[in-house]
Scaffold this motif. Structure first.
Motif, PDB file in Angstrom:
ATOM      1  N   ALA A 171      14.978  -7.218  -7.189  1.00 47.36           N
ATOM      2  CA  ALA A 171      15.524  -7.524  -8.514  1.00 47.36           C
ATOM      3  C   ALA A 171      16.953  -8.025  -8.456  1.00 47.36           C
ATOM      4  O   ALA A 171      17.666  -7.965  -9.468  1.00 47.36           O
ATOM      5  N   LYS A 172      17.420  -8.518  -7.319  1.00 47.47           N
ATOM      6  CA  LYS A 172      18.820  -8.969  -7.219  1.00 47.47           C
ATOM      7  C   LYS A 172      19.084 -10.131  -8.168  1.00 47.47           C
ATOM      8  O   LYS A 172      20.137 -10.188  -8.801  1.00 47.47           O
ATOM      9  N   ASP A 173      18.148 -11.097  -8.232  1.00 47.64           N
ATOM     10  CA  ASP A 173      18.364 -12.300  -9.051  1.00 47.64           C
ATOM     11  C   ASP A 173      17.663 -12.219 -10.386  1.00 47.64           C
ATOM     12  O   ASP A 173      17.544 -13.228 -11.091  1.00 47.64           O
ATOM     13  N   LEU A 174      17.151 -11.040 -10.773  1.00 49.19           N
ATOM     14  CA  LEU A 174      16.397 -10.908 -12.016  1.00 49.19           C
ATOM     15  C   LEU A 174      17.252 -10.184 -13.046  1.00 49.19           C
ATOM     16  O   LEU A 174      17.887  -9.177 -12.747  1.00 49.19           O
ATOM     17  N   LEU A 175      17.247 -10.729 -14.256  1.00 55.26           N
ATOM     18  CA  LEU A 175      18.025 -10.136 -15.330  1.00 55.26           C
ATOM     19  C   LEU A 175      17.259  -9.020 -16.026  1.00 55.26           C
ATOM     20  O   LEU A 175      17.869  -8.177 -16.696  1.00 55.26           O
ATOM     21  N   ARG A 176      15.967  -8.995 -15.924  1.00 53.15           N
ATOM     22  CA  ARG A 176      15.179  -7.947 -16.549  1.00 53.15           C
ATOM     23  C   ARG A 176      13.974  -7.660 -15.664  1.00 53.15           C
ATOM     24  O   ARG A 176      13.729  -8.340 -14.672  1.00 53.15           O
ATOM     25  N   LYS A 177      13.220  -6.641 -16.028  1.00 57.93           N
ATOM     26  CA  LYS A 177      12.073  -6.214 -15.217  1.00 57.93           C
ATOM     27  C   LYS A 177      10.966  -7.260 -15.272  1.00 57.93           C
ATOM     28  O   LYS A 177      10.645  -7.770 -16.345  1.00 57.93           O
ATOM     29  N   PRO A 178      10.376  -7.607 -14.126  1.00 59.73           N
ATOM     30  CA  PRO A 178       9.262  -8.552 -14.129  1.00 59.73           C
ATOM     31  C   PRO A 178       8.002  -7.920 -14.698  1.00 59.73           C
ATOM     32  O   PRO A 178       7.887  -6.697 -14.805  1.00 59.73           O
ATOM     33  N   THR A 179       7.051  -8.787 -15.072  1.00 62.60           N
ATOM     34  CA  THR A 179       5.770  -8.337 -15.607  1.00 62.60           C
ATOM     35  C   THR A 179       4.740  -8.312 -14.486  1.00 62.60           C
ATOM     36  O   THR A 179       4.578  -9.307 -13.768  1.00 62.60           O
ATOM     37  N   VAL A 180       4.044  -7.162 -14.337  1.00 62.84           N
ATOM     38  CA  VAL A 180       3.056  -6.997 -13.266  1.00 62.84           C
ATOM     39  C   VAL A 180       1.710  -6.676 -13.904  1.00 62.84           C
ATOM     40  O   VAL A 180       1.624  -5.835 -14.807  1.00 62.84           O
ATOM     41  N   LYS A 181       0.656  -7.369 -13.446  1.00 61.42           N
ATOM     42  CA  LYS A 181      -0.697  -7.115 -13.910  1.00 61.42           C
ATOM     43  C   LYS A 181      -1.602  -6.891 -12.709  1.00 61.42           C
ATOM     44  O   LYS A 181      -1.460  -7.565 -11.688  1.00 61.42           O
ATOM     45  N   TRP A 182      -2.545  -5.923 -12.876  1.00 60.05           N
ATOM     46  CA  TRP A 182      -3.534  -5.627 -11.832  1.00 60.05           C
ATOM     47  C   TRP A 182      -4.896  -6.055 -12.346  1.00 60.05           C
ATOM     48  O   TRP A 182      -5.271  -5.759 -13.474  1.00 60.05           O
ATOM     49  N   PHE A 183      -5.654  -6.775 -11.494  1.00 60.44           N
ATOM     50  CA  PHE A 183      -6.964  -7.266 -11.873  1.00 60.44           C
ATOM     51  C   PHE A 183      -7.995  -6.821 -10.838  1.00 60.44           C
ATOM     52  O   PHE A 183      -7.680  -6.672  -9.653  1.00 60.44           O
ATOM     53  N   LYS A 184      -9.238  -6.640 -11.305  1.00 60.70           N
ATOM     54  CA  LYS A 184     -10.366  -6.475 -10.390  1.00 60.70           C
ATOM     55  C   LYS A 184     -11.264  -7.687 -10.566  1.00 60.70           C
ATOM     56  O   LYS A 184     -11.630  -8.042 -11.675  1.00 60.70           O
ATOM     57  N   GLY A 185     -11.671  -8.273  -9.437  1.00 52.26           N
ATOM     58  CA  GLY A 185     -12.439  -9.510  -9.525  1.00 52.26           C
ATOM     59  C   GLY A 185     -11.535 -10.634 -10.013  1.00 52.26           C
ATOM     60  O   GLY A 185     -10.377 -10.742  -9.632  1.00 52.26           O
ATOM     61  N   LYS A 186     -12.071 -11.495 -10.878  1.00 51.86           N
ATOM     62  CA  LYS A 186     -11.301 -12.644 -11.341  1.00 51.86           C
ATOM     63  C   LYS A 186     -10.586 -12.392 -12.657  1.00 51.86           C
ATOM     64  O   LYS A 186      -9.460 -12.826 -12.845  1.00 51.86           O
ATOM     65  N   TRP A 187     -11.247 -11.651 -13.588  1.00 53.78           N
ATOM     66  CA  TRP A 187     -10.697 -11.617 -14.930  1.00 53.78           C
ATOM     67  C   TRP A 187     -10.433 -10.203 -15.470  1.00 53.78           C
ATOM     68  O   TRP A 187      -9.795 -10.067 -16.517  1.00 53.78           O
ATOM     69  N   MET A 188     -10.953  -9.135 -14.856  1.00 50.50           N
ATOM     70  CA  MET A 188     -10.861  -7.803 -15.469  1.00 50.50           C
ATOM     71  C   MET A 188      -9.449  -7.246 -15.324  1.00 50.50           C
ATOM     72  O   MET A 188      -8.990  -6.962 -14.216  1.00 50.50           O
ATOM     73  N   ASP A 189      -8.744  -7.108 -16.459  1.00 49.24           N
ATOM     74  CA  ASP A 189      -7.396  -6.549 -16.479  1.00 49.24           C
ATOM     75  C   ASP A 189      -7.520  -5.030 -16.455  1.00 49.24           C
ATOM     76  O   ASP A 189      -8.175  -4.416 -17.319  1.00 49.24           O
ATOM     77  N   LEU A 190      -6.897  -4.391 -15.443  1.00 51.26           N
ATOM     78  CA  LEU A 190      -7.026  -2.947 -15.253  1.00 51.26           C
ATOM     79  C   LEU A 190      -6.070  -2.145 -16.122  1.00 51.26           C
ATOM     80  O   LEU A 190      -6.102  -0.903 -16.103  1.00 51.26           O
ATOM     81  N   ALA A 191      -5.187  -2.800 -16.889  1.00 51.96           N
ATOM     82  CA  ALA A 191      -4.236  -2.060 -17.720  1.00 51.96           C
ATOM     83  C   ALA A 191      -4.952  -1.245 -18.785  1.00 51.96           C
ATOM     84  O   ALA A 191      -4.495  -0.175 -19.194  1.00 51.96           O
ATOM     85  N   SER A 192      -6.114  -1.762 -19.264  1.00 55.17           N
ATOM     86  CA  SER A 192      -6.874  -1.057 -20.298  1.00 55.17           C
ATOM     87  C   SER A 192      -7.890  -0.093 -19.715  1.00 55.17           C
ATOM     88  O   SER A 192      -8.643   0.527 -20.463  1.00 55.17           O
ATOM     89  N   LYS A 193      -7.966   0.055 -18.374  1.00 57.45           N
ATOM     90  CA  LYS A 193      -8.972   0.892 -17.723  1.00 57.45           C
ATOM     91  C   LYS A 193      -8.370   2.181 -17.128  1.00 57.45           C
ATOM     92  O   LYS A 193      -9.049   2.885 -16.385  1.00 57.45           O
ATOM     93  N   THR A 194      -7.099   2.419 -17.393  1.00 53.40           N
ATOM     94  CA  THR A 194      -6.469   3.612 -16.816  1.00 53.40           C
ATOM     95  C   THR A 194      -7.085   4.878 -17.400  1.00 53.40           C
ATOM     96  O   THR A 194      -7.537   4.900 -18.558  1.00 53.40           O
ATOM     97  N   GLY A 195      -7.131   5.919 -16.562  1.00 47.62           N
ATOM     98  CA  GLY A 195      -7.729   7.167 -17.015  1.00 47.62           C
ATOM     99  C   GLY A 195      -7.893   8.145 -15.860  1.00 47.62           C
ATOM    100  O   GLY A 195      -7.010   8.301 -15.001  1.00 47.62           O
ATOM    101  N   LYS A 196      -9.064   8.770 -15.796  1.00 45.83           N
ATOM    102  CA  LYS A 196      -9.316   9.816 -14.815  1.00 45.83           C
ATOM    103  C   LYS A 196      -9.301   9.279 -13.395  1.00 45.83           C
ATOM    104  O   LYS A 196      -8.797   9.946 -12.478  1.00 45.83           O
TER     105      LYS A 196
END
Length: 1212
Positions: A171-196
């Motif tokens: 983060a030396k050259d970044l003014l704010r926190k970057p956005t990170v996304k985790w995917f399974k396969g090609k399109w499934m966004d894991l942000a909505s799958k968090t849980g047990k």
């Protein structure tokens, strides 16, 4: 397509493809690749499906041995170099045979064993059905990272385990926190799958300025396996990383078998080479059984890298590494621990042929009903199959094992089943007595004998490496007694020569067989014969041995028997019979005994008189018709043996074969007459003469050459109308040998080169009337003649003609004058003249009461006024006028009433032109020509006076009936004065006064003198000139000259006063001055100069600033140039222009029909330097109307109008 497999209930189903989404009781597969030195293979591991117990009524499926290679530990970041472990065979694996094509690329193999899952107990929130990515899939290299400094790495865990993936971003050259996304396969966004089972965490280290992102997978399940992706985004920067997760179960280790002997490649190159076929391997192995390997090759392969597989296989004699890997592809996962069996069957058993084998299972529940199956068929107790019970053990004994017992066996206990394979070893058969070589002649008997080590052994007889056919219709017979085997050929032929061999499982024996021919003797040779055409032909000969067949040849071509030709062979006699000989039967005949180089030959000669076959032309009366210009080729069949001599003749002239355009050619079966380009002169009778030693024949052919007709003569245009004409022509002199069917007519404008056809249906007549022509345009016409052959060339064009129409009748015919013997008529031109123009008018009259019209003018008059002379006094006449042009005379215009020929007195009246009502001024030397019209009847008397005196003789006077002309060739000043014109008719008189002024250049001014000199100014004074030139003095021109140079320069022009002050003179210079006088004619020829000079002396200067009053330039709008009525052409831009003067600058508004033009794309408005322009783009008739330009400022407004008319041009 995947191959069908068997369900436990016996119904076939399609095995899922390795790329399908894993599901309950499905087979998952991963492709892996291995690189070898000589071969490359691609195999797919099939994970075994859990066995499902089947009802007792359905036979269970056999379970083959499965060799499973599992991955010891994953190599993160690479899919091309996995570390596998080779385990021992596992039970309950099953795979159907499948044909796979070897791939031609270097590949890596990753094979693993998985336990089947009984059912899905929970579906993870990441999404069910994500297929695991294939390891051998070509993965593109991602772009260089711009954000990630540490990427998530691929990992492998067992079912129920936990794993964490970490990604770090600097983060030396970044003014704010970057956005990170985790995917399974090609399109499934894991942000909505968090849980047990899934947790996402992030942290930040302030010292190192590094963002850390973590993904925790808790208690992983099998369907969690697959490809994952991490994406990092910051403003316009982007980075991503893909990684794999493998979820597996720990495989159970089964008993080991000798894989070195199992995977040795077959040496016979059969279709099943490379398959894990222990029975096939046992059939071809040596008698000596291999010893159990002292080293554990599976353990060595477990701890070795994939690139060392080939070296290990070569060291321990495993030649079929591909077969090993291919077998792994077909195996299934090991079944979970059974509840019915305490101890299951081994995966495979091995027994020698004729030996005994015991298959033992240990039951957990001895009361369970047990059934044994062989290849799916239930086994009943027999002397061969004996069932034994020992406590919880159940034993099946197989006695006297044969090759038919090599099969898959299974046993069911309740709902569960276990399987095994039994491999029966077959001892090799050795050669005891070798084959012996044989040499004999044709038709003899051949016997080849060989002895082997085992009775009833199966052997294979080969000839030159190819198996000998031993069917019912084969020449070869095979016999065996005990250990002896024979190959018998009853009637040997030369084709039986070769190398014969006998192949057994323990060796091969071969021997050479040589079959030679018997010597040939000719008892009767062939004799040459001469036969008349149509008579039978017979050729025969005798040879020894008599059973030798042969072939007949004619001129080197094989003769085949047919309905006309028969070939017979009776013992020693060979004959060829032809029922009815033809010309083609002549030639050299040869009989060739089969298998011998010696031949018998004879010649056959056929005699036939010559004959011409004209019927082949298939034309009526032997007449050939051809179109001139085409090539004529007459091919007439001829016959005769020997070949006759052919002569073509036309009349007495012989046609040679060396002619250029007309020549004759003769071939074996026909003669040909060729005329390259036929002409009319080629028409006639052609004679053909054939001669040979057998006779003579003649025939005649008539050739008729037809052609297109000659062009007709140039047509004649006999009559012309306004848009039509009448034309005639003569038929062509030569009709081309075919009747004329009709004519085509074409016309064109004289100045054009494009002809236009006027009729599309043939004109049968020799006259035609073209219509729809343009009046006044010269045309030409031409003719084409048409017959059955075609269209002739065009005729010569006709003489040019112009369609013309007569004009309309003249208009407004009135009487202009009447005398005692004459009548003067006048009229106006016709309203419609036409393209022919107007050549003149013809005037006719007749005496009232008669119908005889008399032509008054012998020649046409172009004027619209004519005087008819020679009329009787007091006669009444009718007058008519016709307009004449090239098309003829128009309809006449006739007076409505009769005219009385009697003169009427008219008082005189002078009609002075407007320019003569004021003083008529001319310069000296110019021409004076005055025309003064007047009226009066009879002809008035004209008199000219100057100031009451007769005029100067130098003035020429010419009088006529209607005017008087005064002419002065060179005017002089004496001709100035007032002239009186008198016109008198009997007692009636009329006068008029004309004022003529002749002007000349004035004389120079008088008494020019210098009145005063002060500063740089000089005051001059003078008197008007003595001679003003008979015209007022209009001004003076003052010039100055420096005394030093005496070069004169004009100071002032057109100065009206007789005194002036000359300023801006140079101090110190001395000046002379002179003055010219000026009137309407020009400057005086001489100038009057000052006698004294004026010297400019330097003095003190006193500047007095003048006072100026500011001028008011404001004014209301005023149009200095108005709009003009305009005609525009439709489709072409038009402009309207005007100019306006105003201050301050006015606002300009354009209007059409009093409606302001605002934002209309069809109009463009300009206003520059007071010029106002309106451009109308491509106007149409609807753009016509009244246009207004209006200028407005604070002082007032002004406007101008014009009318615009848009015309549309019509095309012809």
């Amino acid at each position: 397509m995947p191959e069908p497999t068997k369900k436990d209930d016996g119904q076939p189903e399609v095995a899922p493809d390795s790329s399908d989404v894993p599901s309950e009781n499905s087979v998952t597969s991963k492709e892996a690749k291995v690189a070898t030195k000589d071969t490359e293979a691609k195999v797919t591991e099939a994970e075994a499906e859990a066995a499902v117990p089947t009802p007792a009524a359905e036979p269970p499926q056999p379970q083959p041995v499965v060799i499973v290679v599992t991955e010891l530990e994953p190599v993160e970041g690479e899919v091309t170099d996995p570390q596998p472990i080779v385990t021992e065979p596992v039970e309950n694996g099953h795979s159907e045979p499948e044909q796979t094509q070897p791939e031609r690329s270097v590949q890596v193999i990753e094979v693993k064993e998985e336990e089947p899952s009984s059912s899905k107990t929970h579906v993870w929130s990441l999404g069910d059905g994500q297929p695991p990515e294939e390891i051998d899939k070509q993965t593109e290299n991602p772009p260089l990272s711009t954000l990630l400094i540490e990427k998530p790495q691929s990992g492998s865990i067992t079912v129920g385990g936990d794993i964490t993936f970490i990604a770090k971003v600097e983060a030396k050259d970044l003014l704010r926190k970057p956005t990170v996304k985790w995917f399974k396969g090609k399109w499934m966004d894991l942000a909505s799958k968090t849980g047990k089972h899934l947790q996402l965490k992030e942290s930040f280290e302030r010292l190192s300025k590094i963002h850390t992102f973590e993904m925790h997978i808790i208690k992983a399940k099998e369907n969690y396996a697959g490809n994952y992706r991490c994406e990092v985004t910051y403003k316009d920067k982007f980075d991503s990383c893909s990684f794999d997760l493998e979820v597996k179960e720990v495989p159970e280790v089964s008993q080991s078998i000798d894989i070195r002997s199992a995977f040795k490649r077959s040496s016979e190159g059969q279709d099943d080479a490379g398959e894990l076929d222990f029975s096939g391997l046992l059939k071809h192995r040596e008698v000596k059984q291999e010893e159990t390997p002292e080293v554990d090759v599976w353990e060595i392969l477990k701890n070795a890298r994939p690139d060392e597989y080939e070296k290990i296989a070569f060291t321990y004699g495993i030649t079929d590494l591909r077969g090993l890997l291919k077998r792994l592809k077909k195996t299934k996962k090991e079944e979970k621990k059974s509840e019915a069996f305490a101890k299951r069957l081994e995966p495979a058993y091995q027994v020698d042929k004729g030996g005994k084998i015991r298959l033992i299972v240990d039951l957990a529940d001895p009361t369970v009903e047990l059934k044994w199956y062989k290849n799916g068929q239930e086994i009943r107790p027999t002397p061969k199959f004996i069932f034994e019970h020992k406590g919880t053990q159940r034993i099946m004994v197989i006695n006297n094992c044969q090759m038919s017992d090599d099969a898959a066996y299974s046993v069911t206990a309740g709902e569960e089943k276990c399987t095994t394979e039994l491999f029966v070893k077959e001892l090799p058969v050795n050669i005891v007595k070798e084959l012996e070589p044989v040499k004999t002649t044709v038709n003899e008997r051949i016997e080849l004998e060989c002895e082997v080590s085992e009775e009833g052994a199966k052997v294979k007889w080969m000839k030159n490496g190819v198996e000998v056919p031993t069917g019912v219709r084969s020449r070869y017979r095979v016999k065996s007694e005990g250990t002896k085997h024979w190959l018998i050929i009853d009637d040997a032929s030369k084709d039986d020569t070769g190398t014969y061999s006998l192949m057994a499982t323990g060796g091969t024996s071969q021997a050479h067989v040589q079959v030679d021919l018997k010597p040939l003797k000719v008892l009767m040779d062939l004799q040459s014969v001469t036969v008349l055409l149509g008579q039978p032909l017979k050729l025969n000969c005798e040879i020894y041995p008599g059973n030798v067949p042969g072939r007949w040849y004619k001129n080197g071509q094989l003769v085949q028997p047919n309905d006309r030709i028969s070939i017979t062979h009776k013992t020693k006699n060979h004959s060829l019979d032809v029922e009815s000989s033809t010309i083609h039967d002549a030639g050299d005949y040869t009989f060739v005994p089969e298998g011998y180089t010696q031949t018998l030959s004879a010649k056959v000669h056929i005699i036939d008189p010559p004959r011409v076959h004209l019927e082949a032309l298939n034309v009526q009366d032997n007449t050939v018709t051809i179109v001139a210009g085409n090539k004529l080729r007459l091919e007439i069949p001829i016959s005769g043996e020997p070949a006759p001599r052919v002569v073509w003749m036309k009349g007495e002239r012989v046609i040679l074969d060396t002619g250029s355009r007309v020549h004759a050619e003769t071939f074996a079966d026909h003669t040909c007459l060729t005329i390259d380009i036929t002409e009319r002169e080629d028409t006639g009778n052609y004679k053909i003469v054939l001669q040979n030693e057998a006779g003579e024949d003649t025939a005649s052919v008539k050739v008729k050459v037809v052609d297109i007709p000659d062009p007709p003569e140039a047509p004649l245009v006999t009559e012309v109308g306004g848009d039509w004409c009448t034309m005639t022509w003569e038929p062509p002199r030569y009709d081309g040998g075919s009747p004329i069917l009709g004519y085509f007519i074409e016309r064109k404008k004289k100045q054009s080169s494009r002809w236009m056809r006027l009729n599309f249906d043939l004109c049968k007549e020799t006259t035609f009337e073209p219509k729809k022509m343009i009046e006044g345009v010269p045309y030409e016409v031409r003719i084409f003649a048409v017959n059955a052959i075609g269209v002739s060339k065009p005729s010569e064009p006709s003489k040019p003609f112009i369609p013309l129409a007569v004009t309309s009748e003249p208009t407004m015919l009135v009487v202009d004058d009447v005398t005692d013997t004459t009548v003067t008529m006048k009229w106006r031109p016709p309203d419609t003249i036409g393209a022919a123009g107007l050549d003149g008018y013809q005037i006719e009259y007749c005496i009232e009461g008669t119908d005889d019209w008399i032509v008054a003018n012998k020649e046409l008059t172009e004027k619209t006024k004519y005087t008819i002379t020679g009329l009787p006094v007091e006669a009444k006449i009718l007058v008519r006028v016709k307009a004449i042009n090239a098309a003829g005379a128009s309809q006449p215009r006739t007076t409505q009433h009769s005219i009385l020929v009697k003169e009427v007195i008219e008082p005189p009246k002078i009609r002075i032109p407007r320019h003569l009502k004021q003083t008529y001024i001319r310069k000296v030397g110019e021409v004076v020509n005055l025309v003064v019209p007047f009226v009066g009847k009879p002809r008035p008397k004209v008199t000219w006076l100057k100031e009451g005196q007769p005029i100067d003789p130098t003035i020429s006077i010419r009088n006529s009936d209607c005017d008087s002309i005064m002419f002065i060739r060179k005017a002089e000043r004496k001709h100035s004065g007032k002239y009186e014109l008198s016109v008198q008719v009997e007692n009636h008189i009329d006068t008029a006064m004309l004022d003529i002024q002749i002007v000349d250049l004035p004389g120079p001014p008088q008494a020019v003198k210098i009145e005063e000199i002060w500063g740089n100014n000089v005051a001059l004074d003078w008197s008007p000139p003595k001679d003003s030139g008979n015209a007022p003095i209009t001004g003076y021109t003052i010039q100055k000259a420096d005394k030093k140079t005496m070069e004169w320069y004009t100071c002032v022009e057109h100065y009206h006063r007789t005194c002036i002050t000359i300023s801006d003179l140079v101090v110190g210079n001395e000046y002379f001055f002179r003055i010219y006088s000026e009137n309407m004619v020009g400057l005086s020829e001489d100038a009057t100069a000052t006698k004294d000079s004026a010297l400019i002396v330097k003095e003190g200067l006193h500047l007095k600033n003048p006072e100026y009053n500011d001028r008011d330039f404001t004014e209301p709008p005023r149009f200095t140039q108005p709009l003009i009525n305009t005609f525009a052409i439709a489709g072409y831009n038009a402009t309207l222009n005007c100019s306006v003067r105003a201050n301050p600058r006015p606002k300009v508004v354009w209007m059409k029909n009093k409606i302001t033009i605002i934002d209309d794309p069809r109009y463009r408005m300009f206003h520059n330097q007071g010029v106002c322009t309106l451009e109308i783009r491509k106007p149409s008739p609807f753009d016509g109307g009244v246009y207004t330009c209006k200028a407005v400022n604070d002082l007032g407004e002004a406007q101008v109008d014009c009318k615009l008319e848009v015309k549309v041009i019509t095309q012809e």
